[in-house]
Design a protein around this motif. Structure first.
Motif, mmCIF file in Angstrom:
data_model
loop_
_atom_site.group_PDB
_atom_site.id
_atom_site.type_symbol
_atom_site.label_atom_id
_atom_site.label_comp_id
_atom_site.label_asym_id
_atom_site.label_seq_id
_atom_site.Cartn_x
_atom_site.Cartn_y
_atom_site.Cartn_z
ATOM 1 N N VAL A 57 0.839 -1.202 0.000
ATOM 2 C CA VAL A 57 0.000 0.000 0.000
ATOM 3 C C VAL A 57 0.874 1.252 0.000
ATOM 4 O O VAL A 57 0.616 2.201 -0.752
ATOM 5 C CB VAL A 57 -0.961 -0.012 1.210
ATOM 6 C CG1 VAL A 57 -1.624 1.338 1.396
ATOM 7 C CG2 VAL A 57 -2.002 -1.102 1.040
ATOM 8 N N ILE A 58 1.917 1.267 0.821
ATOM 9 C CA ILE A 58 2.817 2.430 0.866
ATOM 10 C C ILE A 58 3.527 2.600 -0.471
ATOM 11 O O ILE A 58 3.663 3.723 -0.984
ATOM 12 C CB ILE A 58 3.816 2.294 2.031
ATOM 13 C CG1 ILE A 58 3.078 2.396 3.355
ATOM 14 C CG2 ILE A 58 4.904 3.347 1.941
ATOM 15 C CD1 ILE A 58 3.924 2.097 4.561
ATOM 16 N N PHE A 59 3.967 1.518 -1.067
ATOM 17 C CA PHE A 59 4.627 1.575 -2.376
ATOM 18 C C PHE A 59 3.674 2.125 -3.437
ATOM 19 O O PHE A 59 4.042 2.974 -4.246
ATOM 20 C CB PHE A 59 5.125 0.183 -2.770
ATOM 21 C CG PHE A 59 5.827 0.144 -4.089
ATOM 22 C CD1 PHE A 59 7.153 0.508 -4.192
ATOM 23 C CD2 PHE A 59 5.142 -0.230 -5.235
ATOM 24 C CE1 PHE A 59 7.806 0.482 -5.411
ATOM 25 C CE2 PHE A 59 5.774 -0.262 -6.467
ATOM 26 C CZ PHE A 59 7.118 0.093 -6.557
ATOM 27 N N ALA A 60 2.432 1.646 -3.423
ATOM 28 C CA ALA A 60 1.452 2.109 -4.409
ATOM 29 C C ALA A 60 1.152 3.593 -4.221
ATOM 30 O O ALA A 60 1.067 4.344 -5.199
ATOM 31 C CB ALA A 60 0.170 1.285 -4.287
ATOM 32 N N LEU A 61 0.997 4.031 -2.980
ATOM 33 C CA LEU A 61 0.731 5.443 -2.735
ATOM 34 C C LEU A 61 1.901 6.313 -3.167
ATOM 35 O O LEU A 61 1.714 7.398 -3.714
ATOM 36 C CB LEU A 61 0.436 5.681 -1.251
ATOM 37 C CG LEU A 61 -0.947 5.268 -0.772
ATOM 38 C CD1 LEU A 61 -1.047 5.426 0.733
ATOM 39 C CD2 LEU A 61 -2.014 6.092 -1.457
ATOM 40 N N ALA A 62 3.114 5.846 -2.943
ATOM 41 C CA ALA A 62 4.297 6.640 -3.282
ATOM 42 C C ALA A 62 4.511 6.726 -4.784
ATOM 43 O O ALA A 62 5.045 7.722 -5.281
ATOM 44 C CB ALA A 62 5.533 6.042 -2.610
ATOM 45 N N ASN A 63 4.096 5.727 -5.536
ATOM 46 C CA ASN A 63 4.408 5.699 -6.960
ATOM 47 C C ASN A 63 3.238 6.030 -7.883
ATOM 48 O O ASN A 63 3.458 6.483 -9.006
ATOM 49 C CB ASN A 63 4.959 4.321 -7.344
ATOM 50 C CG ASN A 63 6.358 4.140 -6.807
ATOM 51 O OD1 ASN A 63 7.228 4.952 -7.031
ATOM 52 N ND2 ASN A 63 6.554 3.065 -6.068
ATOM 53 N N PHE A 64 2.021 5.815 -7.454
ATOM 54 C CA PHE A 64 0.890 5.971 -8.355
ATOM 55 C C PHE A 64 -0.011 7.152 -8.034
ATOM 56 O O PHE A 64 -0.891 7.483 -8.824
ATOM 57 C CB PHE A 64 0.061 4.692 -8.391
ATOM 58 C CG PHE A 64 0.857 3.491 -8.834
ATOM 59 C CD1 PHE A 64 1.524 3.505 -10.042
ATOM 60 C CD2 PHE A 64 0.951 2.370 -8.039
ATOM 61 C CE1 PHE A 64 2.268 2.409 -10.462
ATOM 62 C CE2 PHE A 64 1.688 1.266 -8.444
ATOM 63 C CZ PHE A 64 2.345 1.291 -9.659
ATOM 64 N N VAL A 65 0.172 7.803 -6.906
ATOM 65 C CA VAL A 65 -0.643 8.963 -6.551
ATOM 66 C C VAL A 65 0.205 10.203 -6.745
ATOM 67 O O VAL A 65 1.245 10.358 -6.113
ATOM 68 C CB VAL A 65 -1.147 8.865 -5.093
ATOM 69 C CG1 VAL A 65 -1.919 10.114 -4.708
ATOM 70 C CG2 VAL A 65 -2.003 7.626 -4.918
ATOM 71 N N ASN A 66 -0.246 11.080 -7.645
ATOM 72 C CA ASN A 66 0.496 12.310 -7.924
ATOM 73 C C ASN A 66 -0.147 13.481 -7.187
ATOM 74 O O ASN A 66 -1.334 13.753 -7.371
ATOM 75 C CB ASN A 66 0.491 12.601 -9.435
ATOM 76 C CG ASN A 66 1.252 11.551 -10.197
ATOM 77 O OD1 ASN A 66 2.256 11.043 -9.737
ATOM 78 N ND2 ASN A 66 0.748 11.196 -11.378
ATOM 79 N N PRO A 67 0.630 14.183 -6.374
ATOM 80 C CA PRO A 67 0.073 15.348 -5.681
ATOM 81 C C PRO A 67 -0.164 16.490 -6.662
ATOM 82 O O PRO A 67 0.530 16.615 -7.671
ATOM 83 C CB PRO A 67 1.148 15.711 -4.661
ATOM 84 C CG PRO A 67 2.404 15.168 -5.226
ATOM 85 C CD PRO A 67 2.019 13.951 -6.017
ATOM 86 N N LYS A 68 -1.156 17.317 -6.382
ATOM 87 C CA LYS A 68 -1.453 18.469 -7.219
ATOM 88 C C LYS A 68 -0.652 19.668 -6.694
ATOM 89 O O LYS A 68 -0.897 20.127 -5.576
ATOM 90 C CB LYS A 68 -2.938 18.788 -7.180
ATOM 91 C CG LYS A 68 -3.801 17.684 -7.717
ATOM 92 C CD LYS A 68 -5.267 18.016 -7.566
ATOM 93 C CE LYS A 68 -6.105 16.821 -8.000
ATOM 94 N NZ LYS A 68 -7.516 17.012 -7.723
#
Length: 48
Positions: free
Chosen positions: A21-32
């Motif tokens: 989950v941490i890996f997915a959040l770090a790599n697939f969620v782009n901050p605006k």
């Protein structure tokens, strides 16, 4: 002893899920990106 192995297996699975989950959040969620303004009071600049 089998209960220890079962416990370690469950803990390892939980740690793996959390890591995924941490890996997915770090790599697939782009901050605006957005602009930010911070007002600093004038008394912060005065030396006492």
């Amino acid at each position: 002893m089998p209960s220890l192995f079962r416990f370690l297996t469950v803990v390892a699975v939980i740690v793996g899920i959390v890591y995924g989950v941490i890996f997915a959040l770090a790599n697939f969620v782009n901050p605006k990106p957005r602009e930010m303004t911070v007002t600093i009071p004038a008394d912060k600049f005065l030396k006492k």
